[in-house]
Write a protein that holds these residues in place. Structure first.
Motif, PDB file in Angstrom:
ATOM      1  N   VAL A  49      36.122   5.796 -39.494  1.00  0.00           N
ATOM      2  CA  VAL A  49      37.332   5.583 -38.675  1.00  0.00           C
ATOM      3  C   VAL A  49      38.318   6.881 -39.009  1.00  0.00           C
ATOM      4  N   LYS A  50      38.413   7.081 -40.192  1.00  0.00           N
ATOM      5  CA  LYS A  50      39.370   8.375 -40.474  1.00  0.00           C
ATOM      6  C   LYS A  50      38.852   9.805 -39.646  1.00  0.00           C
ATOM      7  N   ASN A  51      37.248   9.889 -39.965  1.00  0.00           N
ATOM      8  CA  ASN A  51      36.476  10.800 -39.410  1.00  0.00           C
ATOM      9  C   ASN A  51      36.889  10.742 -37.856  1.00  0.00           C
ATOM     10  N   ASP A  52      36.384   9.633 -37.247  1.00  0.00           N
ATOM     11  CA  ASP A  52      36.889   9.529 -35.879  1.00  0.00           C
ATOM     12  C   ASP A  52      38.256  10.171 -35.281  1.00  0.00           C
ATOM     13  N   LEU A  53      39.357   9.756 -36.236  1.00  0.00           N
ATOM     14  CA  LEU A  53      40.500  10.157 -35.680  1.00  0.00           C
ATOM     15  C   LEU A  53      40.904  11.585 -36.053  1.00  0.00           C
ATOM     16  N   ASN A  54      40.130  12.218 -36.820  1.00  0.00           N
ATOM     17  CA  ASN A  54      40.069  13.665 -37.039  1.00  0.00           C
ATOM     18  C   ASN A  54      39.810  14.207 -35.913  1.00  0.00           C
ATOM     19  N   ILE A  56      39.317  12.900 -32.882  1.00  0.00           N
ATOM     20  CA  ILE A  56      40.088  12.749 -31.631  1.00  0.00           C
ATOM     21  C   ILE A  56      41.363  13.910 -31.628  1.00  0.00           C
ATOM     22  N   PHE A  57      42.017  14.222 -33.066  1.00  0.00           N
ATOM     23  CA  PHE A  57      42.950  15.121 -33.030  1.00  0.00           C
ATOM     24  C   PHE A  57      42.757  16.470 -32.779  1.00  0.00           C
ATOM     25  N   ALA A  58      41.304  16.663 -33.335  1.00  0.00           N
ATOM     26  CA  ALA A  58      40.841  18.023 -33.025  1.00  0.00           C
ATOM     27  C   ALA A  58      40.524  18.546 -31.526  1.00  0.00           C
ATOM     28  N   ALA A  59      39.825  17.283 -30.824  1.00  0.00           N
ATOM     29  CA  ALA A  59      39.701  17.358 -29.449  1.00  0.00           C
ATOM     30  C   ALA A  59      40.935  17.729 -28.611  1.00  0.00           C
ATOM     31  N   VAL A  60      41.928  16.907 -29.077  1.00  0.00           N
ATOM     32  CA  VAL A  60      43.289  16.884 -28.230  1.00  0.00           C
ATOM     33  C   VAL A  60      43.656  18.417 -28.576  1.00  0.00           C
ATOM     34  N   GLY A  61      43.638  18.522 -29.653  1.00  0.00           N
ATOM     35  CA  GLY A  61      44.268  20.322 -29.958  1.00  0.00           C
ATOM     36  C   GLY A  61      43.632  21.497 -29.115  1.00  0.00           C
ATOM     37  N   ASP A  64      40.474  19.090 -24.994  1.00  0.00           N
ATOM     38  CA  ASP A  64      38.789  18.706 -24.560  1.00  0.00           C
ATOM     39  C   ASP A  64      38.972  17.282 -24.288  1.00  0.00           C
ATOM     40  N   SER A  65      39.132  16.927 -23.207  1.00  0.00           N
ATOM     41  CA  SER A  65      39.674  15.414 -22.863  1.00  0.00           C
ATOM     42  C   SER A  65      38.325  14.538 -22.858  1.00  0.00           C
ATOM     43  N   GLY A  66      37.059  15.068 -22.626  1.00  0.00           N
ATOM     44  CA  GLY A  66      35.847  14.664 -22.813  1.00  0.00           C
ATOM     45  C   GLY A  66      35.449  14.153 -24.272  1.00  0.00           C
ATOM     46  N   ALA A  67      35.744  15.195 -25.019  1.00  0.00           N
ATOM     47  CA  ALA A  67      35.392  15.042 -26.416  1.00  0.00           C
ATOM     48  C   ALA A  67      36.324  13.882 -26.992  1.00  0.00           C
ATOM     49  N   ALA A  68      37.612  13.908 -26.831  1.00  0.00           N
ATOM     50  CA  ALA A  68      38.635  13.110 -27.241  1.00  0.00           C
ATOM     51  C   ALA A  68      38.105  11.706 -26.700  1.00  0.00           C
ATOM     52  N   THR A  69      37.815  11.328 -25.511  1.00  0.00           N
ATOM     53  CA  THR A  69      37.407  10.002 -24.889  1.00  0.00           C
ATOM     54  C   THR A  69      36.185   9.594 -25.752  1.00  0.00           C
ATOM     55  N   LYS A  70      35.200  10.488 -26.200  1.00  0.00           N
ATOM     56  CA  LYS A  70      34.201  10.158 -26.972  1.00  0.00           C
ATOM     57  C   LYS A  70      34.421   9.734 -28.132  1.00  0.00           C
ATOM     58  N   ALA A  71      35.272  10.530 -28.666  1.00  0.00           N
ATOM     59  CA  ALA A  71      35.794  10.108 -30.335  1.00  0.00           C
ATOM     60  C   ALA A  71      36.486   8.843 -30.280  1.00  0.00           C
ATOM     61  N   ALA A  72      37.297   8.676 -29.088  1.00  0.00           N
ATOM     62  CA  ALA A  72      38.045   7.543 -29.376  1.00  0.00           C
ATOM     63  C   ALA A  72      37.095   6.237 -28.965  1.00  0.00           C
ATOM     64  N   THR A  73      36.343   6.318 -28.209  1.00  0.00           N
ATOM     65  CA  THR A  73      35.352   5.263 -28.153  1.00  0.00           C
ATOM     66  C   THR A  73      34.545   4.949 -29.283  1.00  0.00           C
ATOM     67  N   LYS A  74      34.010   6.035 -30.299  1.00  0.00           N
ATOM     68  CA  LYS A  74      33.423   5.940 -31.579  1.00  0.00           C
ATOM     69  C   LYS A  74      34.385   5.259 -32.303  1.00  0.00           C
ATOM     70  N   ALA A  75      35.807   5.558 -32.475  1.00  0.00           N
ATOM     71  CA  ALA A  75      36.712   5.150 -33.419  1.00  0.00           C
ATOM     72  C   ALA A  75      36.739   3.665 -32.990  1.00  0.00           C
TER      73      ALA A  75
END
Length: 86
Positions: A49-54, A56-61, A64-75
């Protein structure tokens, strides 16, 4: 002007979430009926979960909304796995 380059996980709601997850894993570790496999699964799920949050943060930075959404689903899935290990 100094740019903020990262989130400090000891702060705010995400820091509280991660602290609570670690506390829950430790509490499980201290119960008599817990096996080492169960404790390891809880700790591994918390790390996921911590890695997933990282991620998300990286994708938002990167905006990259697609990567952020994918990471959020994984989280979301990894958080459910964490809860199921308790």
């Amino acid at each position: 002007m100094e740019r903020h380059t990262g989130y400090h996980y000891g702060e705010g709601p995400l820091g509280t979430l991660l602290q609570n997850m670690n506390n829950l894993a430790q509490t499980k570790a201290s119960t008599i009926e817990t096996t080492s496999i169960g404790v390891s699964a809880s700790k591994d799920a918390a790390k996921s979960v911590k890695n997933d949050l990282n991620d998300i943060f990286a994708a938002v930075g990167k905006k990259d909304s697609g990567a952020a959404t994918k990471a959020a689903t994984k989280a979301e899935n990894d958080l459910e796995k964490f809860v199921n290990t308790l």
